[in-house]
Design an enzyme around this catalytic site. Sequence first.
Site, short mmCIF file in Angstrom:
data_model
loop_
_atom_site.label_atom_id
_atom_site.label_comp_id
_atom_site.label_asym_id
_atom_site.label_seq_id
_atom_site.Cartn_x
_atom_site.Cartn_y
_atom_site.Cartn_z
N GLU A 133 9.76 25.74 7.41
CA GLU A 133 9.89 24.57 6.53
C GLU A 133 8.53 24.22 5.90
O GLU A 133 8.46 23.81 4.74
CB GLU A 133 10.43 23.40 7.36
N THR A 186 11.36 17.94 -4.76
CA THR A 186 11.07 17.08 -3.61
C THR A 186 9.75 16.33 -3.84
O THR A 186 9.62 15.15 -3.51
CB THR A 186 10.99 17.91 -2.31
#
Length: 312
Positions: A133, A186
Amino acid sequence: MAGSDSIRVFAPATVANVTCGFDVLGFAVNNPGDEIVLRKTNTDKIVIKAIHGDGGRLTLDPNFNTVSIPVIKYLEKYGIKQGLEIELFKHMPLGSGLGSSAASSVAGVFAVDKLLGLNKTVEEMLPFAMEGELIACGAAHADNVAPCLYGGFVLVRSYNPLEIVRINTPKGMYCSLVHPHVEVQTKDARNALPKEIPLGTAVTQWGNVAGLVVGLMKSDFGLIGRSMQDVVAEPARAGLIPGFYSVKESALHAGAIGAGISGSGPSIFALSDSLDKANKIAEAMAAAFKKIGIGSETYVSEVNHQGPVVMG
Ligand code: HSE
């Protein structure tokens, strides 16, 4: 699975934040999700053989891909020299707020663990998935990776030190997702957030977070719905998703317990208490986007209870 030369694993998409729980709450869904096939080879190399369904956007370089990094780190940590070939099947859109990179990372670490028969706990696997991630978004948020790996609803009680708490997932809870064809990075969604929060706003937010957790623990759908109010991230991010409020309203009108932005968006999620309602809500949300000229795809499933699974 140890002894077998290959393994196929499914890892679920996830909804981070769950409205009021910015960066600390998340849950997994049964659909969509990623699949990985991991095969042993007679070399000592980790190779990404192919990625399907990403439109060629993801790198095949194993040192920079979110699916392979956890595999490499896992082998390093346990001192295992084993060549592996990875094939990844992306069944969800990238950058959609559905935890796409988290699903790939979890699929990678879960697959290597099961293929080699080490059978580590999810607590032991989590740091490896978070490394993937980190490559994907530059920050190791756990609110997608943890629910993907643990299944169900989870709370990130603390990041430093990392403490993940499983929350009860009520039976018969369904999730409708709509992914509109608009791009939200994001980074932009995080830049839109306020740097400071007035005390009154914070009081409302933490009352809702606590209410949501208690509602989940008691399977109290009324309390869950009343608590699914986000007065911090949603007002700041709604403007990045055209038609957000009318889509949310359409979900509530169609019978949703609550609805909000999935992760950092642009996908929108809604929770409900039956499959029939969940299907109607998904249709209503897609229709609301269509009304303003935006195409979308929808996904409907029960909230996931088990995290990644071995498919064969
Ligand atoms: N909690 C994160 C956010 C999820 O809302 O930005 C996306 O990584």
